[in-house]
Write a protein that holds these residues in place. Structure first.
Motif, mmCIF file in Angstrom:
data_model
loop_
_atom_site.group_PDB
_atom_site.id
_atom_site.type_symbol
_atom_site.label_atom_id
_atom_site.label_comp_id
_atom_site.label_asym_id
_atom_site.label_seq_id
_atom_site.Cartn_x
_atom_site.Cartn_y
_atom_site.Cartn_z
ATOM 1 N N VAL A 49 0.859 -1.180 0.000
ATOM 2 C CA VAL A 49 0.000 0.000 0.000
ATOM 3 C C VAL A 49 0.900 1.236 0.000
ATOM 4 O O VAL A 49 1.786 1.369 0.848
ATOM 5 N N LYS A 50 0.685 2.131 -0.932
ATOM 6 C CA LYS A 50 1.558 3.291 -1.107
ATOM 7 C C LYS A 50 1.609 4.158 0.164
ATOM 8 O O LYS A 50 0.587 4.482 0.749
ATOM 9 N N GLY A 51 2.827 4.534 0.559
ATOM 10 C CA GLY A 51 3.021 5.410 1.705
ATOM 11 C C GLY A 51 3.154 4.693 3.032
ATOM 12 O O GLY A 51 3.510 5.299 4.032
ATOM 13 N N TYR A 52 2.871 3.411 3.083
ATOM 14 C CA TYR A 52 2.931 2.649 4.333
ATOM 15 C C TYR A 52 4.244 1.878 4.426
ATOM 16 O O TYR A 52 4.843 1.534 3.416
ATOM 17 N N ARG A 53 4.663 1.600 5.644
ATOM 18 C CA ARG A 53 5.782 0.717 5.923
ATOM 19 C C ARG A 53 5.237 -0.465 6.715
ATOM 20 O O ARG A 53 4.356 -0.300 7.553
ATOM 21 N N ALA A 54 5.770 -1.652 6.443
ATOM 22 C CA ALA A 54 5.300 -2.866 7.099
ATOM 23 C C ALA A 54 6.232 -3.223 8.263
ATOM 24 O O ALA A 54 7.448 -3.260 8.086
ATOM 25 N N TYR A 55 5.641 -3.467 9.430
ATOM 26 C CA TYR A 55 6.416 -3.817 10.620
ATOM 27 C C TYR A 55 5.990 -5.198 11.117
ATOM 28 O O TYR A 55 4.799 -5.506 11.207
ATOM 29 N N SER A 56 6.980 -6.002 11.480
ATOM 30 C CA SER A 56 6.723 -7.364 11.944
ATOM 31 C C SER A 56 6.379 -7.376 13.434
ATOM 32 O O SER A 56 6.465 -6.359 14.116
ATOM 33 N N PHE A 84 0.068 -10.075 11.189
ATOM 34 C CA PHE A 84 1.239 -9.276 10.832
ATOM 35 C C PHE A 84 1.586 -9.476 9.367
ATOM 36 O O PHE A 84 1.295 -10.533 8.814
ATOM 37 N N PRO A 85 2.177 -8.505 8.716
ATOM 38 C CA PRO A 85 2.732 -7.267 9.232
ATOM 39 C C PRO A 85 1.653 -6.215 9.474
ATOM 40 O O PRO A 85 0.570 -6.274 8.890
ATOM 41 N N ILE A 86 1.977 -5.258 10.345
ATOM 42 C CA ILE A 86 1.120 -4.105 10.582
ATOM 43 C C ILE A 86 1.678 -2.953 9.761
ATOM 44 O O ILE A 86 2.881 -2.699 9.772
ATOM 45 N N LEU A 87 0.812 -2.294 9.021
ATOM 46 C CA LEU A 87 1.226 -1.196 8.157
ATOM 47 C C LEU A 87 1.085 0.128 8.893
ATOM 48 O O LEU A 87 0.070 0.369 9.548
ATOM 49 N N ILE A 88 2.101 0.981 8.783
ATOM 50 C CA ILE A 88 2.090 2.285 9.450
ATOM 51 C C ILE A 88 2.467 3.367 8.445
ATOM 52 O O ILE A 88 3.423 3.199 7.674
ATOM 53 N N ARG A 89 1.708 4.453 8.462
ATOM 54 C CA ARG A 89 2.026 5.613 7.634
ATOM 55 C C ARG A 89 2.017 6.857 8.517
ATOM 56 O O ARG A 89 0.977 7.238 9.056
ATOM 57 N N PRO A 90 3.179 7.519 8.697
ATOM 58 C CA PRO A 90 3.206 8.768 9.453
ATOM 59 C C PRO A 90 2.628 9.901 8.616
ATOM 60 O O PRO A 90 2.897 9.995 7.421
ATOM 61 N N VAL A 91 1.822 10.757 9.237
ATOM 62 C CA VAL A 91 1.119 11.826 8.518
ATOM 63 C C VAL A 91 1.171 13.113 9.330
ATOM 64 O O VAL A 91 1.060 13.087 10.551
ATOM 65 N N VAL A 92 1.335 14.224 8.618
ATOM 66 C CA VAL A 92 1.183 15.544 9.222
ATOM 67 C C VAL A 92 0.034 16.223 8.490
ATOM 68 O O VAL A 92 0.070 16.386 7.273
#
Length: 130
Positions: A49-56, A84-92
């Motif tokens: 998914v664009k903009g997300y990073r996958a974390y284990s 898992f993985p959990i996807l995270i996208r930091p946003v401002v």
């Protein structure tokens, strides 16, 4: 940092308490510098998914979350677990423009917008038996 861990823990547990078919991202109010401090050195991979990073699971387990952080069960041992993985996208994002009336001229003057830092997290849940 303890408050940030608590925020992540409660956000993930809210997801576990919902039904298992939730696919939409959910918000976690967390300053981005705290996110970088917690996850900066953790290995992650680009997600599909664009903009997300996958974390284990290991990246989250290293945060020092309490036992049972990745599942929720009832008194019979049945419940949900995180997939898992959990996807995270930091946003401002920025707050909406608000106005105040100038006392001298009576004209509406825009107030400065405020940056709002948060994470969008996306994860699935699955049926689980303890």
């Amino acid at each position: 940092m303890q408050a940030a861990r608590h925020t992540i823990f409660t956000s993930l547990h809210k997801r576990l308490r919902g039904n298992g078919a939730q696919q939409h991202p959910f918000e976690v109010s967390l300053p981005l510098d705290v996110y970088r401090a917690l996850f900066g050195d953790k290995p992650n991979t680009p997600a599909t998914v664009k903009g997300y990073r996958a974390y284990s699971r290991d990246a989250f387990a290293a945060l020092g979350l309490p036992d049972g952080w990745d599942y929720s069960v009832d008194n019979k041992g049945y419940g949900h677990c995180l997939v898992f993985p959990i996807l995270i996208r930091p946003v401002v994002q920025f707050s909406r423009t608000n106005y105040i009336r100038d006392e001298d001229s009576g004209v509406l003057v825009p107030l400065p917008t405020i940056p709002i830092e948060k994470l969008f997290m996306q994860c699935c849940t699955d049926a689980y038996k303890l």
